[in-house]
Design a protein around this motif. Structure first.
Motif, PDB file in Angstrom:
ATOM      1  N   LEU A   1     -22.375  13.067 -23.897  1.00 38.32           N
ATOM      2  CA  LEU A   1     -22.342  14.452 -23.459  1.00 38.32           C
ATOM      3  C   LEU A   1     -20.768  15.049 -24.024  1.00 38.32           C
ATOM      4  CD1 LEU A   1     -23.089  17.172 -21.912  1.00 38.32           C
ATOM      5  CD2 LEU A   1     -21.988  16.185 -19.908  1.00 38.32           C
ATOM      6  N   ASN A   2     -19.838  14.316 -23.715  1.00 39.15           N
ATOM      7  CA  ASN A   2     -18.367  14.902 -24.059  1.00 39.15           C
ATOM      8  C   ASN A   2     -18.389  14.958 -25.246  1.00 39.15           C
ATOM      9  OD1 ASN A   2     -17.709  14.399 -21.359  1.00 39.15           O
ATOM     10  ND2 ASN A   2     -16.892  12.564 -21.543  1.00 39.15           N
TER      11      ASN A   2
ATOM     12  N   THR B   1     -15.047  21.754 -17.829  1.00 35.76           N
ATOM     13  CA  THR B   1     -14.270  21.109 -18.439  1.00 35.76           C
ATOM     14  C   THR B   1     -14.379  19.876 -18.820  1.00 35.76           C
ATOM     15  OG1 THR B   1     -13.166  20.875 -16.479  1.00 35.76           O
ATOM     16  CG2 THR B   1     -12.247  22.743 -17.727  1.00 35.76           C
ATOM     17  N   GLU B   2     -13.508  19.037 -19.610  1.00 35.13           N
ATOM     18  CA  GLU B   2     -13.909  17.765 -20.126  1.00 35.13           C
ATOM     19  C   GLU B   2     -14.158  16.775 -18.764  1.00 35.13           C
ATOM     20  OE1 GLU B   2     -11.902  14.521 -23.056  1.00 35.13           O
ATOM     21  OE2 GLU B   2     -10.715  15.974 -22.145  1.00 35.13           O
TER      22      GLU B   2
ATOM     23  N   PRO C   1     -10.565  16.991 -27.437  1.00 36.41           N
ATOM     24  CA  PRO C   1     -11.262  17.514 -26.641  1.00 36.41           C
ATOM     25  C   PRO C   1     -10.753  18.420 -25.357  1.00 36.41           C
ATOM     26  CG  PRO C   1     -11.430  15.096 -26.855  1.00 36.41           C
ATOM     27  CD  PRO C   1     -10.286  15.497 -27.452  1.00 36.41           C
ATOM     28  N   GLY C   2      -9.674  18.128 -25.266  1.00 36.30           N
ATOM     29  CA  GLY C   2      -8.932  19.062 -23.959  1.00 36.30           C
ATOM     30  C   GLY C   2      -8.929  20.501 -24.363  1.00 36.30           C
ATOM     31  N   ILE C   3      -9.447  20.799 -25.401  1.00 37.35           N
ATOM     32  CA  ILE C   3      -9.337  22.337 -25.862  1.00 37.35           C
ATOM     33  C   ILE C   3     -10.565  22.786 -24.990  1.00 37.35           C
ATOM     34  CG2 ILE C   3     -11.271  22.182 -27.686  1.00 37.35           C
ATOM     35  CD1 ILE C   3      -9.304  23.987 -29.446  1.00 37.35           C
ATOM     36  N   LEU C   4     -11.553  21.939 -24.493  1.00 37.87           N
ATOM     37  CA  LEU C   4     -12.735  22.703 -23.707  1.00 37.87           C
ATOM     38  C   LEU C   4     -11.887  23.284 -22.313  1.00 37.87           C
ATOM     39  CD1 LEU C   4     -15.324  19.993 -24.046  1.00 37.87           C
ATOM     40  CD2 LEU C   4     -15.479  22.389 -24.299  1.00 37.87           C
ATOM     41  N   ARG C   5     -10.943  22.605 -21.974  1.00 34.61           N
ATOM     42  CA  ARG C   5     -10.446  23.027 -20.680  1.00 34.61           C
ATOM     43  C   ARG C   5      -9.639  24.346 -20.892  1.00 34.61           C
ATOM     44  NH1 ARG C   5      -8.674  18.438 -19.222  1.00 34.61           N
ATOM     45  NH2 ARG C   5      -6.785  18.679 -20.382  1.00 34.61           N
ATOM     46  N   ASN C   6      -8.892  24.725 -22.249  1.00 29.77           N
ATOM     47  CA  ASN C   6      -8.576  25.761 -22.689  1.00 29.77           C
ATOM     48  C   ASN C   6      -9.241  26.819 -22.747  1.00 29.77           C
ATOM     49  OD1 ASN C   6      -6.198  24.238 -22.636  1.00 29.77           O
ATOM     50  ND2 ASN C   6      -6.343  23.804 -24.917  1.00 29.77           N
ATOM     51  N   ILE C   7     -10.439  26.587 -23.235  1.00 30.98           N
ATOM     52  CA  ILE C   7     -11.626  27.424 -23.673  1.00 30.98           C
ATOM     53  C   ILE C   7     -11.893  28.089 -21.916  1.00 30.98           C
ATOM     54  CG2 ILE C   7     -13.953  28.191 -24.159  1.00 30.98           C
ATOM     55  CD1 ILE C   7     -13.578  26.141 -26.411  1.00 30.98           C
ATOM     56  N   GLY C   8     -12.143  27.266 -21.242  1.00 33.66           N
ATOM     57  CA  GLY C   8     -12.720  27.620 -19.668  1.00 33.66           C
ATOM     58  C   GLY C   8     -11.471  28.400 -19.158  1.00 33.66           C
TER      59      GLY C   8
ATOM     60  N   LEU D   1     -19.322  29.225 -17.341  1.00 35.03           N
ATOM     61  CA  LEU D   1     -18.518  28.799 -18.327  1.00 35.03           C
ATOM     62  C   LEU D   1     -18.846  27.440 -18.773  1.00 35.03           C
ATOM     63  CD1 LEU D   1     -15.207  30.117 -16.947  1.00 35.03           C
ATOM     64  CD2 LEU D   1     -16.537  31.179 -18.796  1.00 35.03           C
ATOM     65  N   PRO D   2     -18.583  26.695 -19.676  1.00 34.13           N
ATOM     66  CA  PRO D   2     -18.650  25.345 -19.801  1.00 34.13           C
ATOM     67  C   PRO D   2     -17.758  24.730 -19.090  1.00 34.13           C
ATOM     68  CG  PRO D   2     -17.336  26.467 -21.962  1.00 34.13           C
ATOM     69  CD  PRO D   2     -17.928  27.408 -21.090  1.00 34.13           C
TER      70      PRO D   2
ATOM     71  N   TRP E   1      -5.677  33.441 -30.231  1.00 33.31           N
ATOM     72  CA  TRP E   1      -5.989  32.969 -28.863  1.00 33.31           C
ATOM     73  C   TRP E   1      -5.430  31.720 -28.699  1.00 33.31           C
ATOM     74  CZ3 TRP E   1      -9.743  28.973 -29.487  1.00 33.31           C
ATOM     75  CH2 TRP E   1     -10.130  28.120 -28.509  1.00 33.31           C
TER      76      TRP E   1
ATOM     77  N   ARG F   1      -4.824  38.802 -21.518  1.00 34.93           N
ATOM     78  CA  ARG F   1      -5.781  37.534 -21.668  1.00 34.93           C
ATOM     79  C   ARG F   1      -7.182  38.054 -21.220  1.00 34.93           C
ATOM     80  NH1 ARG F   1      -4.692  31.790 -22.031  1.00 34.93           N
ATOM     81  NH2 ARG F   1      -2.504  31.471 -22.269  1.00 34.93           N
TER      82      ARG F   1
ATOM     83  N   LYS G   1     -20.111  18.202 -26.423  1.00 40.21           N
ATOM     84  CA  LYS G   1     -19.413  19.341 -25.806  1.00 40.21           C
ATOM     85  C   LYS G   1     -18.366  19.601 -27.236  1.00 40.21           C
ATOM     86  CE  LYS G   1     -19.870  19.283 -21.113  1.00 40.21           C
ATOM     87  NZ  LYS G   1     -19.213  19.154 -19.753  1.00 40.21           N
TER      88      LYS G   1
ATOM     89  N   PHE H   1      -9.330  30.250 -20.781  1.00 47.05           N
ATOM     90  CA  PHE H   1      -9.300  31.499 -21.433  1.00 47.05           C
ATOM     91  C   PHE H   1     -10.500  32.560 -21.067  1.00 47.05           C
ATOM     92  CE2 PHE H   1     -10.956  33.733 -25.106  1.00 47.05           C
ATOM     93  CZ  PHE H   1     -10.091  34.910 -25.287  1.00 47.05           C
TER      94      PHE H   1
ATOM     95  N   TYR I   1      -8.747  20.271 -35.782  1.00 52.30           N
ATOM     96  CA  TYR I   1      -7.831  20.495 -34.495  1.00 52.30           C
ATOM     97  C   TYR I   1      -8.605  20.399 -33.318  1.00 52.30           C
ATOM     98  CZ  TYR I   1      -4.014  21.739 -31.413  1.00 52.30           C
ATOM     99  OH  TYR I   1      -3.001  21.756 -30.772  1.00 52.30           O
TER     100      TYR I   1
END
Lengths: 373, 529
Positions: free
Chosen positions: B41-42, A371-372, B514-521, A368-369, A113, A52, B45, B523, B509
């Motif tokens: 804001l959410n 989280t939600e 929106p939870g994908i942001l957490r996944n990006i973080g 990083l951005p 990814w 990763r 994002k 990652f 998708y």
């Protein structure tokens, strides 16, 4: 400096900037897929984490590599239109292969990814194979153009058979040298990043450095093979590269010193890499040496690519000891606006600096951005 | 042709989103900074992540278009090397590189930096994206209006106007024409370019590479096309929110929709009414043959005569409903003014060194060459016109929808609001339901924008036939000599379709999870959670 030398140099600069990123993309992609597969086979969570981390490096480099690829394309078409016309006519299908690689790789990178952890490790590992292949298709396709510069086909205006274009005798050695070089650079750069303070990872450094060191041997053999092929088909290049020490009769005085320097740097990389690897095997990261190894690998790429491309000057397409000179292919349809060209160079440099800041924040500061919320 | 059209439209879809989504994000960020309501804001994002996926897809399809031009239409390389030199190089080295860097910068700093910084960064990204559009459209506009070529096209086609200052070298242009004609008659005009020394043989033919940047068609095309792109991007977001609202009846979607509708309605009032008019004026002035083709369906049989009357079109085109519009016969008669001069006579007089290259057309008269061009557009004129009127119809509908939204839901102005309220609440509400009117009008604006843009671009490009560069280079002079097999075409179309479907699914998708942001973080941290 004459205008043809200036634009030849500018083309070389753009190409090298592109390759600095592209080689990391090639190497790190293959390494990611391999490490991820090993993680699946051994059920090793650490290796998966390392994969990763490696993939994160690739994604960031991929963006800017693509941007420089676009700049390179418009520079070629703008400054050397007939060269591009020859490429698109003679190497239509190799270009199509490279394009396919670009088109397929980006969606696959996104899928690879996003599906990480969402599908079974086995399926995810399998997904890495087409992704790695698609990334490799890009250099495998585009290197035909470079082989076409060294061993031209179809520049007499006749449409050659596609078999003739695809069986260019210079291509296999060049492609092999390129792929192995990409893998090697990717490994050393990954080791350097994993040696930084915020990404410190002893085992990762050990794996990346051992890969890089192991690949130095086949890469050196591939380099020698390419040299032999060039000696047969491009004596002009080899004479410029070899210089007096290797029995060449150079027409250009600036190429062979750089080639010698690159060879010295390869030796230095071998020593530095070996020490850094030894330290990593002993359980600690020698940060200065690991980072130096990464920088050296990129520096060798820059010098070797400079030697490979610059040694053909004043020709672009080479045939034996002569060829089609740069000024014959230079765009004369418009009076070239030098002020505009300087503006473009300045702009690319400014945005490269900004990209470096983004890289720093993204890769080293982990800015990083959120989280939600 | 099929591959190119498909690729360009696909690229246009993603680029429209790349240009329109930042405006929606911007509207929400401004609302967030003013109200401190984290809902904005959410969603900003989430939409930023959609923007990033879309940006990647735009890069992929842009690569297809770029290489498609170079590979399938190799003579377009000449564009890169002449009138398109500055626009295309500036696009790559200033606009695109800047946009790519800043969009990632915006992504990684959003939520970490204060709102004003993020807004500034987003505006810079959006500006560079729009600048990129200007440069690309400038290259395209030169193919429609070859600015700087002065009276040269008019010498071959007397009905054409003068295209700006005389910044072309006549000998260079004649050299170029001779080489392209020679290779075209021999098989493929594009083969001329792959002759080493080609540009040396042609010589300098475009004396001022800066002149294409101030092409009047480029300027109006840029605004017209960019506004269409903004409308499509905003329309997609508006439609998504409307669909959500219709499904859930959750008022938060209307709350999110309002700031976007402000931007969308203003864009849609300017786009078809103001910019559409100026675009039409440019066509009337610089592409007369295309204008005749555009009005074929309302002109009737008169279109094929010398001149005809079409009061509405004449009013918008000339400001006078009684002004006659030229029919195809007029252009054919204009061609006759060239007399019996042959190409060999022309070259003997102006460019004798190239006579050998035009042996295939040496006895062809300039008038018959001109007539052939006019006649080749006649059969496809109804198709061009159909696209044109589809665009006009859609433009009228979206402008009406924008007015209805603006004066009922966003701002209330006496009389105007009374009228729009009457239409919305008395006419539309009984038909579709009181709470469905706003989502309905939003979707009308969105789909209408997409239809207008698609049809308008088709009319613009097909109406340019038989030329690739208006009045200068014909389509058969630019195509590749490499035989394109049906298998290859199918292969390219399959890849493009896969990208379109996969890309759309990916954006959906990302937008709906929106939870994908957490996944990006996770990652970007390297998998640490």
């Amino acid at each position: 400096m004459s205008i043809d030398l200036f634009l030849f140099s500018l083309l070389g600069f753009t190409l090298i900037m592109h390759l600095i990123f592209v080689n990391v993309i090639i190497g790190v992609t293959v390494l990611t897929v391999a490490i991820r597969y090993m993680a699946y086979l051994r059920n090793d969570p650490y290796l998966e984490l390392l994969a990763r981390r490696a993939f994160r490096v690739m994604v960031i480099f991929d963006l800017f590599g693509g941007v420089w690829g676009t700049i390179l394309t418009v520079y070629m078409a703008g400054f050397f239109p007939s060269m591009v016309a020859i490429f698109t006519r003679v190497y239509f299908y190799p270009v199509a292969i490279a394009l396919t690689g670009i088109l397929v790789s980006i969606p696959l990178i996104v899928m690879y990814w996003h599906l990480w952890g969402r599908i079974s490790p086995r399926s995810h590992s399998l997904l890495g194979i087409p992704m790695a292949i698609s990334v490799l298709l890009v250099p495998l396709g585009f290197r035909y153009l470079f082989a076409g510069l060294n061993y031209p086909i179809g520049i007499d205006g006749d449409q050659p058979s596609y078999i003739a274009a695809l069986t260019n005798p210079v291509y296999p050695a060049l492609a092999l040298h390129t792929i192995l070089g990409g893998l090697d650079i990717g490994a050393f750069v990954l080791a350097a990043i994993l040696a930084t303070r915020s990404n410190m990872d002893v085992r990762g450094v050990r794996i990346a450095l051992s890969t890089g060191m192991a690949l130095l041997i086949p890469q050196s053999i591939a380099g020698a093979y390419y040299y032999v092929v060039l000696a047969e088909y491009d004596p002009y290049i080899v004479n410029n590269i070899a210089g007096p020490l290797l029995g060449g009769k150079p027409s250009l005085g600036f190429v062979y010193p750089l080639f010698y320097t690159a060879i010295v740097l390869v030796v230095a990389l071998t020593i530095v890499g070996a020490i850094a690897l030894y330290n990593a095997m002993m359980g600690f990261v020698n940060r200065p040496l690991a980072i130096t190894a990464g920088i050296l690998s990129e520096l060798i790429l820059v010098l070797m690519e400079f030697v490979n491309d610059g040694s053909r000057y004043p020709y672009l397409f080479l045939s034996g000891n002569a060829g089609i000179p740069v000024n014959e292919l230079l765009n004369e349809a418009i009076p070239l606006p030098l002020v505009a060209i300087y503006t473009m160079i300045a702009s690319t440099l400014v945005f490269t600096v900004i990209f470096s800041i983004v890289l720093y924040y993204g890769l080293f500061r982990r800015y990083l951005p959120e989280t939600e919320e | 042709m099929v591959m190119t059209i498909y690729g360009i439209y696909l690229h246009a879809v993603f680029v429209s989103l790349t240009l329109g989504l930042p405006l929606a994000i911007l509207a929400w960020l401004i609302m967030w900074s003013r109200t401190h309501d984290n809902l904005y804001l959410n969603y900003a994002k989430t939409l930023t992540n959609v923007l990033i996926v879309n940006f990647a897809l735009g890069v992929v399809t842009g690569t297809i278009v770029e290489f498609g031009l170079l590979d399938i239409w190799p003579t377009s390389i000449l564009l890169f090397a002449s009138s398109g030199f500055l626009p295309l190089l500036y696009e790559a080295t200033i606009a695109f590189i800047g946009e790519a860097v800043l969009v990632v910068f915006f992504l990684i700093t959003l939520g970490r930096w204060r709102a004003s910084y993020s807004i500034a960064l987003l505006i810079a990204t959006w500006f560079l994206g729009s600048l990129s559009g200007y440069f690309i459209l400038t290259a395209n506009a030169w193919m429609n209006v070859p600015w700087g070529m002065g009276n040269i096209p008019r010498a071959l086609y007397p009905f054409l106007p003068s295209y700006g200052p005389d910044d072309a070298n006549v000998t260079g242009v004649l050299n170029l024409a001779a080489l392209l004609v020679n290779y075209t008659l021999d098989g493929y005009g594009s083969m001329a370019l792959s002759n080493p020394g080609f540009t040396h043989l042609v010589g300098v033919f475009y004396l001022n590479p800066y002149i294409s940047l101030v092409n009047p068609d480029a300027i109006i095309t840029t605004f017209h096309t960019l506004f269409a792109a903004y409308a499509i991007g905003l329309g997609v977001v508006g439609t998504a929110l409307s669909v959500r609202y219709l499904g859930t009846r959750d008022d938060k979607y209307i709350k999110l929709l309002r700031p976007i509708l402000w931007v969308l309605t203003i864009v849609l009032l300017i786009e078809p009414i103001v910019l559409g008019h100026f675009m039409g004026d440019t066509v009337v002035k610089y592409q007369p043959l295309k204008f005749t083709a555009l009005v074929t369906l309302t002109g009737g049989k008169g279109v094929y005569g010398y001149e005809f009357y079409d009061p509405i079109e004449a009013l918008f085109a000339y400001g006078n409903p009684y002004h006659p519009i030229h029919g195809f016969e007029y252009y054919l008669s204009s061609c006759n003014a060239l007399g019996n001069t042959t190409f060999v006579e022309l070259y003997e007089k102006l460019d004798p060194s190239m006579i050998n290259y035009i042996s295939g057309i040496s006895n062809l008269t300039l008038s018959s060459y001109c007539r052939e061009a006019v006649l080749s557009l006649e059969p496809i004129a109804p198709l061009v016109s159909a696209f044109y009127y589809t665009m006009i119809g859609s433009g009228i509908i979206i402008a009406i929808a924008a007015v209805l939204v603006l004066f009922t839901y966003l701002i209330r102005i006496p009389v105007l609001t009374d009228i729009t309220d009457f239409i919305n609440y008395r006419l539309l509400s009984p038909l579709i339901g009181y709470y469905n009117v706003l989502p309905f009008l939003t979707m009308v604006m969105a789909f209408g924008s997409a239809i207008a843009a698609t049809a308008g671009w088709a009319a613009r490009e097909i109406g340019r036939q038989p030329w690739t560069v208006y009045g200068l280079i014909t389509t058969n002079e630019v195509v590749t000599p490499v035989p394109i097999t049906p298998v290859f075409v199918a292969y390219v179309l399959a890849i493009l379709t896969a990208i379109a479907v996969g890309g759309s699914l990916a954006m959906y998708y990302v937008a709906t999870r929106p939870g994908i942001l957490r996944n990006i973080g996770e990652f970007l941290r390297g998998g640490e959670s």
